[in-house]
Design an enzyme around this catalytic site. Structure first.
Site, short mmCIF file in Angstrom:
data_model
loop_
_atom_site.label_atom_id
_atom_site.label_comp_id
_atom_site.label_asym_id
_atom_site.label_seq_id
_atom_site.Cartn_x
_atom_site.Cartn_y
_atom_site.Cartn_z
N LYS A 199 10.00 13.14 -7.00
CA LYS A 199 8.90 14.13 -7.03
C LYS A 199 7.67 13.56 -6.33
O LYS A 199 7.51 12.34 -6.19
CB LYS A 199 8.53 14.51 -8.46
CG LYS A 199 8.10 13.35 -9.39
CD LYS A 199 6.64 12.96 -9.36
CE LYS A 199 6.31 11.86 -10.36
NZ LYS A 199 4.99 11.21 -10.13
N ASP A 202 7.11 12.08 -17.44
CA ASP A 202 7.58 12.74 -16.22
C ASP A 202 9.01 13.27 -16.33
O ASP A 202 9.50 13.92 -15.42
CB ASP A 202 7.54 11.76 -15.03
CG ASP A 202 6.14 11.61 -14.47
OD1 ASP A 202 5.26 12.45 -14.79
OD2 ASP A 202 5.92 10.65 -13.70
O1 C5P Z 1 4.99 8.52 -20.56
P1 C5P Z 1 5.21 7.24 -19.85
O2 C5P Z 1 6.01 6.26 -20.66
O3 C5P Z 1 5.79 7.42 -18.48
O4 C5P Z 1 3.78 6.61 -19.63
C1 C5P Z 1 3.58 5.28 -19.25
C2 C5P Z 1 2.13 4.87 -19.54
O5 C5P Z 1 1.25 5.62 -18.70
C3 C5P Z 1 1.67 5.19 -20.95
O6 C5P Z 1 1.94 4.13 -21.81
C4 C5P Z 1 0.18 5.42 -20.79
O7 C5P Z 1 -0.49 4.21 -20.77
C5 C5P Z 1 0.08 6.01 -19.40
N1 C5P Z 1 -0.03 7.49 -19.39
C6 C5P Z 1 -1.21 8.10 -19.80
N2 C5P Z 1 -1.30 9.46 -19.77
C7 C5P Z 1 -0.28 10.23 -19.34
C8 C5P Z 1 0.92 9.64 -18.91
C9 C5P Z 1 1.01 8.26 -18.95
O8 C5P Z 1 -2.16 7.43 -20.19
N3 C5P Z 1 -0.43 11.55 -19.33
#
Ligand code: C5P
Length: 290
Positions: A9, A135
Site C-alpha cells: 500500500k 495497517d
Molecule cells: O499498530 P502497529 O503495531 O503497526 O503500530 C506500531 C507502533 O506505531 C505502535 O506501537 C505505536 O507506537 C505507533 N502507532 C501510533 N499510532 C497509530 C499507529 C501506530 O502511535 N495510529
C-alpha cells in the site's frame, strides 16, 4: 496448496488528528493498494503446527512474524486442529512504510478462513486483524482505495476508478514505526472536532481522484509524519527535494517511511525517472494502483 498475492500500500494522505490516552495516534489516512506484491503459499499440515518459510534475511521465520501471529490467533481462537506451512516470497521491501508485513498477515487470515473452512465474515476477520496491527484491516477489503480512521484500522472503502502511476524509491535506511510516532509532537486534542476539519481535506483529495485530476491529486498528497521522519533522517528531506526537480505531479513519504513516492501522469514518465534514479538507488520501482 493455496497461492495468494499479497499487495503493498501507499498512504496518499496521512493526517494525525491527535494522540490517544493509550499512546496510539488518531489518524485520517487514504490507502492506495499498489501492484507490488509478495506471494504467499499456504500448505495444510496434519501435525497441527504453524511454520513460516521465507528466504529474506530481515523476515523472522518464527512467532515474531505477524503472518505467524495471524495463523496462531485463528488456530487458538477457534480451536482449529490443523496446521499450516506459510511460504512467503518477498518482493515488497521490509519495514519500508509499504505495509508488506501487514498485508502478509491479512492474506493469511483470508487464506486460512478458506483453507480451514472457518466461514468468518469480514467484520470477524477485522477483529483479528486489529489485534495484529493498525495497517492489517485495510488489506482484508477488496478495494484499491480506502479511508482509514481511528488508529488507521477503521476502514471505509472508497470506490474510485483512478489508476495512478508512481515511481517508488526505497532508500536503505531503517525507520522504526514506533520511533517515528515517538518523534511526533501532537498534543492530546479534542479528537472529534479536528477530525471533521481534517476530514474535509481528504474529501478534497477524493474529489480530485474522482475527476482524475492528477495534478490536483499530486498537490494534495500529504503525510503528517514527514517532519518527524526528516528530523530522524535529514537525507530523506534532500531526496524529496531532488524528486521535485523531475517532471512529477507530487511526492510524499508512505506511512512511517522511508519509502518515498512520486506521482506521474504516465507510465513512460515513471519509467524514464526510474532509469535516472537507478544510478543512485538500488530499490526503485514503477508501481500502479492495483
Ligand atoms: O499498530 P502497529 O503495531 O503497526 O503500530 C506500531 C507502533 O506505531 C505502535 O506501537 C505505536 O507506537 C505507533 N502507532 C501510533 N499510532 C497509530 C499507529 C501506530 O502511535 N495510529
Amino acid at each position: 496448496m493455496m497461492v495468494l498475492q499479497s499487495p503493498a500500500k501507499l498512504n496518499l494522505y496521512l493526517r494525525i488528528v491527535g494522540k490517544r490516552a493509550d499512546g496510539y495516534h488518531e489518524l485520517v489516512t487514504l490507502f492506495e493498494r499498489i501492484d507490488l506484491c509478495d506471494e504467499i503459499r499456504l500448505k495444510p499440515l496434519k501435525d497441527g503446527s504453524i511454520r513460516i518459510r521465507c528466504s529474506h534475511p530481515d523476515v523472522p521465520c518464527n512467532s515474531q512474524n505477524i503472518a505467524y501471529q495471524a495463523a496462531q490467533l485463528l488456530k487458538k481462537g477457534l480451536n482449529v486442529p490443523s496446521g499450516v506451512e506459510i511460504t512467503i516470497r518477498k518482493r515488497i521491501p521490509v519495514a519500508a512504510g509499504l505495509g508488506g508485513g501487514s498485508s502478509n498477515a491479512a492474506t493469511v487470515l483470508k487464506g486460512l478462513n478458506q483453507l480451514w473452512k472457518l466461514k468468518l465474515n469480514v467484520p470477524q476477520l477485522v477483529d483479528y486483524a486489529r489485534q495484529i496491527g493498525s495497517d492489517v484491516p485495510f488489506f482484508l477489503y477488496d478495494t484499491s482505495y480506502a479511508l482509514g480512521t481511528c488508529r488507521g484500522d477503521k476502514i471505509t472503502k472508497v470506490s474510485l476508478r483512478a489508476k495512478l502511476w508512481h515511481v517508488l524509491v526505497v532508500p536503505r535506511v531503517k525507520m522504526l514505526t514506533k520511533m517515528v510516532y515517538g518523534e511526533v509532537k501532537a498534543p492530546l486534542t479534542e479528537v472529534k472536532l479536528s477530525l471533521t476539519k481534517k476530514n474535509d481535506n481528504v474529501n478534497i483529495l477524493i474529489h480530485h481522484l474522482r475527476n482524475n485530476d492528477i495534478k490536483a491529486v499530486g498537490a494534495t498528497l500529504c503525510n503528517d509524519l514527514e517532519p518527524a521522519i526528516f528530523r530522524l533522517n535529514p537525507r530523506l528531506k534532500d531526496l524529496k527535494e531532488k524528486l521535485k526537480l523531475f517532471d512529477i505531479q507530487g511526492v510524499a513519504i508512505s506511512g512511517s517511511g522511508p519509502s518515498i513516492f512520486a506521482l506521474t501522469k504516465t507510465s513512460s514518465e515513471a519509467l524514464r525517472i526510474k532509469k535516472l534514479l537507478t544510478q543512485h538507488f538500488k530499490q526503485v520501482f514503477v508501481v500502479q494502483t492495483y
